[in-house]
Design a protein around this motif. Structure first.
Motif, PDB file in Angstrom:
ATOM      1  N   ILE A   1      75.764   1.494  49.055  1.00  0.00           N
ATOM      2  CA  ILE A   1      75.053   0.670  48.081  1.00  0.00           C
ATOM      3  C   ILE A   1      74.139   1.587  47.280  1.00  0.00           C
ATOM      4  O   ILE A   1      73.133   2.087  47.786  1.00  0.00           O
ATOM      5  N   THR A   2      74.542   1.843  46.049  1.00  0.00           N
ATOM      6  CA  THR A   2      73.764   2.756  45.196  1.00  0.00           C
ATOM      7  C   THR A   2      72.638   1.972  44.541  1.00  0.00           C
ATOM      8  O   THR A   2      72.626   0.738  44.538  1.00  0.00           O
ATOM      9  N   ARG A   3      71.696   2.695  43.963  1.00  0.00           N
ATOM     10  CA  ARG A   3      70.609   2.009  43.267  1.00  0.00           C
ATOM     11  C   ARG A   3      71.165   1.145  42.127  1.00  0.00           C
ATOM     12  O   ARG A   3      70.732   0.022  41.923  1.00  0.00           O
ATOM     13  N   GLU A   4      72.166   1.671  41.444  1.00  0.00           N
ATOM     14  CA  GLU A   4      72.751   0.925  40.321  1.00  0.00           C
ATOM     15  C   GLU A   4      73.450  -0.349  40.807  1.00  0.00           C
ATOM     16  O   GLU A   4      73.435  -1.373  40.136  1.00  0.00           O
ATOM     17  N   GLY A   5      74.072  -0.252  41.978  1.00  0.00           N
ATOM     18  CA  GLY A   5      74.855  -1.396  42.459  1.00  0.00           C
ATOM     19  C   GLY A   5      74.046  -2.369  43.300  1.00  0.00           C
ATOM     20  O   GLY A   5      74.543  -3.436  43.687  1.00  0.00           O
ATOM     21  N   ALA A   6      72.791  -1.993  43.602  1.00  0.00           N
ATOM     22  CA  ALA A   6      72.023  -2.773  44.582  1.00  0.00           C
ATOM     23  C   ALA A   6      71.795  -4.222  44.145  1.00  0.00           C
ATOM     24  O   ALA A   6      71.965  -5.156  44.932  1.00  0.00           O
ATOM     25  N   SER A   7      71.441  -4.395  42.873  1.00  0.00           N
ATOM     26  CA  SER A   7      71.089  -5.722  42.405  1.00  0.00           C
ATOM     27  C   SER A   7      72.268  -6.691  42.563  1.00  0.00           C
ATOM     28  O   SER A   7      72.119  -7.800  43.081  1.00  0.00           O
ATOM     29  N   GLU A   8      73.436  -6.229  42.150  1.00  0.00           N
ATOM     30  CA  GLU A   8      74.617  -7.097  42.244  1.00  0.00           C
ATOM     31  C   GLU A   8      74.980  -7.349  43.716  1.00  0.00           C
ATOM     32  O   GLU A   8      75.349  -8.457  44.101  1.00  0.00           O
TER      33      GLU A   8
ATOM     34  N   ALA B   1      64.801  -8.914  48.626  1.00  0.00           N
ATOM     35  CA  ALA B   1      65.614  -9.484  47.548  1.00  0.00           C
ATOM     36  C   ALA B   1      65.577  -8.581  46.319  1.00  0.00           C
ATOM     37  O   ALA B   1      66.522  -8.544  45.532  1.00  0.00           O
ATOM     38  N   HIS B   2      64.458  -7.867  46.144  1.00  0.00           N
ATOM     39  CA  HIS B   2      64.345  -7.000  44.982  1.00  0.00           C
ATOM     40  C   HIS B   2      64.664  -5.530  45.318  1.00  0.00           C
ATOM     41  O   HIS B   2      64.339  -4.627  44.548  1.00  0.00           O
ATOM     42  N   GLY B   3      65.268  -5.336  46.461  1.00  0.00           N
ATOM     43  CA  GLY B   3      65.719  -3.988  46.830  1.00  0.00           C
ATOM     44  C   GLY B   3      64.570  -3.040  47.138  1.00  0.00           C
ATOM     45  O   GLY B   3      64.716  -1.829  47.037  1.00  0.00           O
TER      46      GLY B   3
ATOM     47  N   PHE C   1      66.796  -1.256  54.665  1.00  0.00           N
ATOM     48  CA  PHE C   1      67.359  -2.614  54.662  1.00  0.00           C
ATOM     49  C   PHE C   1      68.808  -2.604  54.182  1.00  0.00           C
ATOM     50  O   PHE C   1      69.709  -3.149  54.831  1.00  0.00           O
ATOM     51  N   LEU C   2      69.049  -1.966  53.033  1.00  0.00           N
ATOM     52  CA  LEU C   2      70.405  -1.981  52.475  1.00  0.00           C
ATOM     53  C   LEU C   2      71.371  -1.167  53.336  1.00  0.00           C
ATOM     54  O   LEU C   2      72.543  -1.531  53.485  1.00  0.00           O
TER      55      LEU C   2
END
Ligand code: TTP
Ligand code: MG
Length: 366
Positions: free
Chosen positions: A171-178, A233-235, A154-155
């Motif tokens: 889009i890294t795991r750390e940056g995904a939420s933002e 939405a929650h990656g 998806f990302l």
């Protein structure tokens, strides 16, 4: 206790920029830098298949009627599609993808997912892999593509659209939420115009707004898709990169030369469509169980009626016999028809294909 963290996968989604239009501009220098529309002519009843970025500035987009596109931009240049030329590029880019990994999932002629967790060239950085692929595509085809790099499909897909043309989004795991928080709701895969409106009615404009809803609430409003939107939405997206396209349906439609109300005349067009569609299905080795008849009436109202067979079909005669059973469920013959189409869904994997047979179908109206 020892926790073993599973290594994240690295997925790249590659998508060509303004694909058909870019091929036309490449092959005809007179079209370069100009608003180019590939699809039906400006005075006919066809639609825009795609258009160059110059044309997009006028608000023109895929699936818009060519006549409207012509009104928005009278100086636009209309060209008919040349599928052979596009297919050649498709073959070229697929070959390039396979130089990097065997795990390539083509989605359409101009896009694919690549799982490069283990890449054949041993390149360390995922950004470097994406950069190399885009450069190689550009060198070998003279065209540009964009890429999204992430830990899920998806990302990666959203990413490839984010910095078009010739752009890479990571889009890294750390940056995904933002990243998801700031993502306009329309950018979520599966949110079309109608869903976008319903989301906005619920106050959902971005990923952050979407996150405020529980899975159950979203399911209540959007059915099965609600659950999917919650995960996105929650990656969370655990879909793997498959070697076969993960398409859900295959279809073909045609805007008639004039509005028709004679059922026999329309059947003739549908027979032609069924033939072309099954030719394509054979090329892709696809069969499907659900047959859908799509009709657009003269007033642009669209309806569809479908029928599900017990086993997967690929034969124009069988498809047409089911289409004929669906026709009485439409207003064909009573209302003038502008467009007809057939699509096949509930596609079968290579492994669960049965011989086609006409079996008691389940009727379901959409
Ligand atoms: P897309 O990748 O959706 O569009 P695109 O490559 O033209 O533009 P973008 O830079 O935004 O990716 O589709 C790929 C090709 O598929 C497109 O060039 C033409 C064809 N197509 C149609 O024929 N009908 C359609 O409705 C769409 C969306 C695409
Ligand atoms: Mg594209």
């Amino acid at each position: 206790m020892v926790f073993i963290m599973k290594k994240d996968r690295i997925i790249i989604h590659v998508d060509m920029d303004a694909f058909y239009a870019a091929v036309e501009q490449r092959d005809n220098p007179e079209l370069q830098g100009k608003p180019v529309i590939v699809g039906g002519g400006p005075h006919g009843r066809g639609v825009v298949q795609t258009c160059s970025y110059e044309a997009r500035k006028y608000g023109i987009h895929s699936a818009m009627s060519s006549s409207k596109a012509n009104r928005l931009c009278p100086q636009a240049i209309f060209v008919p599609p040349r599928f052979d030329a596009y297919k050649e590029v498709t073959d070229q880019i697929r070959k390039i993808f396979h130089e990097y990994t065997d795990l390539v999932e083509p989605v359409s002629w101009d896009e694919a997912y690549l799982d490069v967790t283990e890449n054949k060239k041993g390149i360390e950085s995922s950004e470097m892999i994406a950069r190399d692929i885009l450069n190689q595509i550009n060198e070998e085809t003279g065209l540009t593509a964009s890429a999204g790099v992430s830990f899920n499909k998806f990302l990666a897909k959203v990413g490839s659209d984010f910095h078009k043309p010739f752009g890479i989004t990571i889009i890294t795991r750390e940056g995904a939420s933002e990243f998801i928080d700031n993502l306009p709701i329309r950018k979520f895969i599966g949110v079309g115009k109608a869903t976008e409106k319903r989301m906005k009615d619920l106050g959902i404009e971005t990923g952050a707004d979407l996150k405020r809803y529980s899975r159950d609430e979203l399911k209540k409003h959007f059915g099965k898709s609600g659950s999917y939107f919650y995960s996105m939405a929650h990656g969370i997206d655990n879909r793997e990169v498959h070697l076969f396209h993960s398409r859900k349906s295959i279809g073909k439609e045609k805007t008639l030369h004039e509005d028709l109300d004679d059922v026999e005349d329309i059947i003739e067009v549908l027979e032609h469509i069924a033939q072309r569609l099954t030719d394509r299905m054979k090329r892709y080795n696809i069969r499907g169980r659900t047959i859908t008849l799509k009709v657009k009436y003269h007033n642009f109202r669209r309806i569809s009626r479908s029928i599900t067979c017990k086993s997967a079909v690929q034969d124009p005669v069988i498809i047409m016999s089911n289409i004929k059973r669906l026709i009485p469920k439409t207003k064909m013959g009573k209302r003038k028809v502008r467009l007809v189409g057939i699509s096949i869904s509930k596609l079968a994997n290579q492994s669960d294909i049965n011989y086609e047979q006409i079996v008691l179908p389940i009727l379901n109206d959409e």
